[in-house]
Design an enzyme around this catalytic site. Structure first.
Site, PDB file in Angstrom:
ATOM      1  N   GLY A  93       0.491  -1.513   0.493  1.00  0.00           N
ATOM      2  CA  GLY A  93       0.145  -0.042  -0.220  1.00  0.00           C
ATOM      3  C   GLY A  93       0.850   1.735   0.009  1.00  0.00           C
ATOM      4  N   GLU A 155       3.436 -11.736  -3.893  1.00  0.00           N
ATOM      5  CA  GLU A 155       4.309 -11.444  -5.232  1.00  0.00           C
ATOM      6  C   GLU A 155       3.915 -12.667  -5.724  1.00  0.00           C
ATOM      7  OE1 GLU A 155       7.541  -8.629  -3.395  1.00  0.00           O
ATOM      8  OE2 GLU A 155       7.895 -10.238  -4.190  1.00  0.00           O
TER       9      GLU A 155
END
Length: 188
Positions: A93, A155
């Protein structure tokens, strides 16, 4: 794990961390994402760092599935506007590049799909759809006991989720696998 012997030690823990992150996104959410992508005139994707590699994979597979998909920052990425979807990912974020692109998408009238592990951070509040992937990122890796460093679980999960979403897109389009293969480059 199903048909394979469980890997030992750190390998088992790494697989568990990735599986938990992938499993944190409900099947219904994957269906909704696929529907949003199918309804889009065109799709532009962006994420920083290693997340960007996963979203480049999503762009490639969406292209193979017959959608007009692009990666933001590439010279061939067209302008976005009404009827388009911008997919942004920012696991930890609050990164300035992602926030800036979110602003461009919103001002242009494109819908924004935001993937993150931190749904309370900007630009989540500006997104039309926020998908939370529950995984460690650099925002919360200090003093962690996870085997995968920094945001690796996020990821890698993002890469797997991209293929799960693409599978749904392809199934909805009811095209044979050969159609996807026919769109694959022959310049490799």
């Amino acid at each position: 794990m199903t048909t394979y012997d469980r890997p030992p030690g750190d390998a088992a823990r790494a697989v568990d961390e990735i599986a938990a992150a992938v499993g944190s996104v409900p099947e219904a959410e994957l269906d909704a994402i696929a529907e949003e992508l199918l309804a889009a005139r065109r799709i532009a994707c962006y994420a920083p760092g290693r997340e960007g590699l996963a979203l480049r994979g999503l762009v490639m597979r969406l292209f193979h599935a017959g959608l007009d998909a692009h990666y933001a920052g590439e010279m061939t990425c067209p302008a976005v506007g009404k009827g388009d979807v911008v997919v942004l990912s920012c696991g930890p974020g609050r990164l300035s590049t992602v926030e800036a692109l979110a602003g461009v998408a919103v001002r242009a009238g494109a819908r924004m799909l935001y993937l993150t592990a931190q749904p309370r951070n900007p630009p989540a509040g500006r997104a039309d759809r926020v998908v939370r992937i529950r995984a460690q990122t650099m925002a919360d890796d200090r003093d962690s006991t996870a085997v995968l460093p920094m945001g690796s679980a996020y990821e890698i999960a993002l890469f797997v989720l991209a293929d799960l979403i693409t599978n749904r897109v392809r199934a909805h389009r009811s095209e044979p696998a050969e159609m996807s293969r026919s769109r694959h480059t022959n310049l490799e």
